[in-house]
Scaffold this motif. Structure first.
Motif, PDB file in Angstrom:
ATOM      1  N   SER A  41       0.825  -1.208   0.000  1.00  0.00           N
ATOM      2  CA  SER A  41       0.000   0.000   0.000  1.00  0.00           C
ATOM      3  C   SER A  41       0.862   1.263   0.000  1.00  0.00           C
ATOM      4  O   SER A  41       0.557   2.232  -0.703  1.00  0.00           O
ATOM      5  N   VAL A  42       1.926   1.253   0.790  1.00  0.00           N
ATOM      6  CA  VAL A  42       2.815   2.416   0.827  1.00  0.00           C
ATOM      7  C   VAL A  42       3.570   2.541  -0.498  1.00  0.00           C
ATOM      8  O   VAL A  42       3.698   3.648  -1.054  1.00  0.00           O
ATOM      9  N   ARG A  43       4.066   1.432  -1.022  1.00  0.00           N
ATOM     10  CA  ARG A  43       4.767   1.484  -2.316  1.00  0.00           C
ATOM     11  C   ARG A  43       3.844   2.021  -3.408  1.00  0.00           C
ATOM     12  O   ARG A  43       4.276   2.766  -4.285  1.00  0.00           O
ATOM     13  N   GLY A  44       2.568   1.622  -3.358  1.00  0.00           N
ATOM     14  CA  GLY A  44       1.624   2.107  -4.360  1.00  0.00           C
ATOM     15  C   GLY A  44       1.574   3.623  -4.385  1.00  0.00           C
ATOM     16  O   GLY A  44       1.538   4.236  -5.465  1.00  0.00           O
ATOM     17  N   TYR A  45       1.572   4.242  -3.201  1.00  0.00           N
ATOM     18  CA  TYR A  45       1.571   5.706  -3.148  1.00  0.00           C
ATOM     19  C   TYR A  45       2.870   6.282  -3.688  1.00  0.00           C
ATOM     20  O   TYR A  45       2.862   7.239  -4.488  1.00  0.00           O
ATOM     21  N   LEU A  46       3.991   5.733  -3.258  1.00  0.00           N
ATOM     22  CA  LEU A  46       5.281   6.265  -3.700  1.00  0.00           C
ATOM     23  C   LEU A  46       5.416   6.180  -5.214  1.00  0.00           C
ATOM     24  O   LEU A  46       5.912   7.113  -5.863  1.00  0.00           O
ATOM     25  N   GLN A  91      -5.314  13.103  -0.633  1.00  0.00           N
ATOM     26  CA  GLN A  91      -6.319  12.166  -1.139  1.00  0.00           C
ATOM     27  C   GLN A  91      -5.673  11.008  -1.883  1.00  0.00           C
ATOM     28  O   GLN A  91      -6.109   9.856  -1.751  1.00  0.00           O
ATOM     29  N   LEU A  92      -4.639  11.294  -2.648  1.00  0.00           N
ATOM     30  CA  LEU A  92      -3.914  10.222  -3.330  1.00  0.00           C
ATOM     31  C   LEU A  92      -3.300   9.271  -2.309  1.00  0.00           C
ATOM     32  O   LEU A  92      -3.390   8.042  -2.450  1.00  0.00           O
ATOM     33  N   PHE A  93      -2.698   9.811  -1.285  1.00  0.00           N
ATOM     34  CA  PHE A  93      -2.096   8.992  -0.236  1.00  0.00           C
ATOM     35  C   PHE A  93      -3.147   8.112   0.440  1.00  0.00           C
ATOM     36  O   PHE A  93      -2.945   6.906   0.623  1.00  0.00           O
ATOM     37  N   LEU A  94      -4.276   8.706   0.802  1.00  0.00           N
ATOM     38  CA  LEU A  94      -5.332   7.951   1.462  1.00  0.00           C
ATOM     39  C   LEU A  94      -5.855   6.836   0.576  1.00  0.00           C
ATOM     40  O   LEU A  94      -6.071   5.707   1.027  1.00  0.00           O
TER      41      LEU A  94
END
Length: 230
Positions: free
Chosen positions: A39-44, A65-68
């Protein structure tokens, strides 16, 4: 805000608002480690795709919002989020409930719901708000490597060093199939879960397109077309 942030939170300059940190902590507590790291990699990766496209945070898209949307996108694969709908929708409903409980405005709830519900929907998410489109792109990059040309040299290595993959592509498929095996209602034949389930079960166990049409009761018949040997 007196919250002790992890070193990687600061290193990768993740959003530090109270809502963003609360969402990150919620996901970390609800998800298996491999899923949380994904999930974190997806944001990065989504943020890098935005940079590659010349999109500016909080100008061309809402970074929080993108991060969430990314951090909460797989809640449907958790015990808490496992309901009777396809996992994307179960996750979207849980994400929306979490955001409302933490005072998020209606616009944020709506955008994040779409980002979570549509993260496996190629060709649909890309036509929605930029946060929804970027979330889907970043998540897909992490799973399948699609769009890796957007990443600056050495960035993927840094991300994977901080957030190891743990054979994500296979482990997440196993999780989706396990839910579907326990509750077939979560695996419509035309969904990702249905496709993955079909690969694991004997041929004919899960209906394909022709089975669905045959069962519709309208009497549609397949006519031969040039080059069709079926």
């Amino acid at each position: 805000m007196n919250i002790q942030l992890a070193d990687w939170h600061v290193e990768f300059e993740l959003p530090q608002s109270e809502l963003a940190v609360a969402a990150l902590q919620f996901a970390e507590g609800a998800e298996q480690p491999y899923l949380f790291r994904h999930s974190v990699r997806g944001y990065l990766f989504a943020r890098e795709i935005a940079n590659h496209r010349g999109l500016r945070p909080d100008v061309d898209y809402h970074d929080e919002q993108l991060f969430l949307g990314c951090v909460l996108h797989d809640l449907g694969l958790t015990e808490q989020g496992n309901g009777d709908q396809r996992f994307e929708v179960d996750g979207a409903d849980l994400a929306a409930a979490f955001l409302r409980e933490h005072g998020a405005d209606d616009s944020t709830v709506a955008v994040v719901w779409d980002a979570v519900a549509l993260h496996t929907s190629d060709g649909i998410a890309s036509r929605k708000e930029p946060e929804v489109a970027l979330a889907q792109a970043g998540i897909a990059l992490d799973v399948m490597g699609r769009g890796k040309e957007a990443l600056t040299e050495g960035f993927a290595e840094r991300v994977h060093s901080a957030f190891p993959r743990d054979d994500l592509g296979y482990v997440i498929a196993d999780a989706i199939v396990a839910q579907a095996m326990a509750n077939p209602a979560k695996a419509s034949p035309l969904s990702l879960a249905g496709q993955l389930l079909r690969q694991r079960l004997p041929h004919g166990t899960v209906p394909d397109w022709h089975d669905l049409i045959a069962g519709a009761g309208w009497g549609d018949r397949r006519t031969a077309v040039p080059g069709d040997h079926g």
